[in-house]
Enzyme design. Sequence first.
Site, short mmCIF file in Angstrom:
data_model
loop_
_atom_site.label_atom_id
_atom_site.label_comp_id
_atom_site.label_asym_id
_atom_site.label_seq_id
_atom_site.Cartn_x
_atom_site.Cartn_y
_atom_site.Cartn_z
N GLY A 28 0.78 -1.24 0.00
CA GLY A 28 0.00 0.00 0.00
C GLY A 28 0.81 1.29 0.00
O GLY A 28 0.29 2.34 0.37
N ARG A 87 -14.65 -15.79 -9.95
CA ARG A 87 -14.34 -14.40 -10.29
C ARG A 87 -15.59 -13.52 -10.34
O ARG A 87 -15.59 -12.39 -9.89
CB ARG A 87 -13.69 -14.40 -11.67
CG ARG A 87 -12.41 -13.64 -11.69
CD ARG A 87 -11.65 -13.90 -12.95
NE ARG A 87 -11.14 -12.61 -13.39
CZ ARG A 87 -11.26 -12.13 -14.60
NH1 ARG A 87 -11.86 -12.84 -15.54
NH2 ARG A 87 -10.79 -10.95 -14.89
N MET A 123 -3.37 -6.74 -7.31
CA MET A 123 -2.70 -7.78 -8.09
C MET A 123 -3.66 -8.79 -8.73
O MET A 123 -3.33 -9.96 -8.85
CB MET A 123 -1.68 -8.49 -7.20
CG MET A 123 -0.58 -7.55 -6.75
SD MET A 123 0.14 -6.62 -8.13
CE MET A 123 1.68 -6.06 -7.43
N ASN A 153 -4.77 2.48 -13.36
CA ASN A 153 -3.80 1.58 -12.72
C ASN A 153 -2.41 2.16 -12.89
O ASN A 153 -2.14 2.87 -13.86
CB ASN A 153 -3.85 0.20 -13.40
CG ASN A 153 -2.89 -0.79 -12.76
OD1 ASN A 153 -2.76 -0.85 -11.53
ND2 ASN A 153 -2.20 -1.57 -13.58
N HIS A 197 1.59 0.89 -13.22
CA HIS A 197 2.35 -0.31 -13.57
C HIS A 197 3.83 0.05 -13.59
O HIS A 197 4.21 1.09 -14.14
CB HIS A 197 1.88 -0.79 -14.95
CG HIS A 197 2.55 -2.05 -15.41
ND1 HIS A 197 2.29 -3.27 -14.83
CD2 HIS A 197 3.47 -2.27 -16.37
CE1 HIS A 197 3.03 -4.19 -15.43
NE2 HIS A 197 3.75 -3.61 -16.37
N ASP A 216 -3.17 -5.30 -18.09
CA ASP A 216 -2.33 -4.13 -18.39
C ASP A 216 -2.38 -3.72 -19.87
O ASP A 216 -1.36 -3.34 -20.45
CB ASP A 216 -0.87 -4.37 -17.95
CG ASP A 216 -0.76 -4.68 -16.47
OD1 ASP A 216 -1.54 -4.12 -15.69
OD2 ASP A 216 0.12 -5.49 -16.09
C1 GAR Z 1 3.98 -1.12 -7.26
O1 GAR Z 1 5.31 -1.16 -7.73
C2 GAR Z 1 3.00 -1.15 -8.43
O2 GAR Z 1 3.43 -0.41 -9.54
C3 GAR Z 1 2.99 -2.62 -8.73
O3 GAR Z 1 2.97 -3.25 -7.48
C4 GAR Z 1 3.64 -2.41 -6.53
C5 GAR Z 1 2.69 -2.18 -5.38
O4 GAR Z 1 3.35 -1.52 -4.33
N1 GAR Z 1 1.87 -2.99 -9.54
C6 GAR Z 1 1.92 -3.94 -10.47
O5 GAR Z 1 2.89 -4.64 -10.67
C7 GAR Z 1 0.63 -4.13 -11.23
N2 GAR Z 1 0.86 -4.89 -12.42
P1 GAR Z 1 2.51 -0.80 -3.20
O6 GAR Z 1 1.49 -1.82 -2.67
O7 GAR Z 1 3.53 -0.46 -2.17
O8 GAR Z 1 1.83 0.39 -3.81
#
Ligand code: GAR
Length: 198
Positions: free
Chosen positions: A15, A69, A94, A111, A113, A149
Amino acid sequence: MTPLPRLAILLSGRGSNMEAIVREVQGGILQGVCEVAVVVSNEPEAAGLGVADALGVPTIVEPSRGRPRSAFGEALLEALDPFSPDLLVLAGFMLVLPPGVVRAYAHRIVNIHPADTRLHRGLHGYAWAWENQLPETRITVHWVDEGLDTGPVIAQAPVDLRQARDLAEVERRGLAVEHRFYSEVLRGLFTGTGSRSD
Ligand code: GAR
């Protein structure tokens, strides 16, 4: 006074992006621009839930595991409903959102990425950049469609990876950009200014 647009932030883990956005809403570039109505996790144990709670943001858990789902999607829509969000902000969420949710919030889901979505989709964006010894990667904020994505890119920001010593450093540099960039892009969406796409 016109009510501010309301965000629902969806996460599955740590988060840190959610925290950065909430802090900008509470006292930074998103103050007076939008509000965070709720933080939603599909993982009951997500650390981000405690972070949101400490920041005074309502949280809900809608577990996705062990559920079809479509049932998860319907429950998520029902849980979101009382918070009347204008925009769903995926921040380390995720899962690919069920199609019913994407349709219900069509063109109202974004989103972040940790890679250029045209080059790498799915998980482990920083490991991909590290393993390929990229001198630069690009954080992408994009609209969410029913694919993984695959939605239209809104903006990208470069991360300089030259001389990064290990994957942890790649992640550190990338997250520092993510934390600033996501709020800048959100501000741009709501005000028509303030987002970079270099
Ligand atoms: C972040 O790096 C985000 O960009 C990535 O997960 C991490 C979450 O970190 N998202 C993906 O890979 C989505 N495909 P966080 O929970 O600390 O924000």
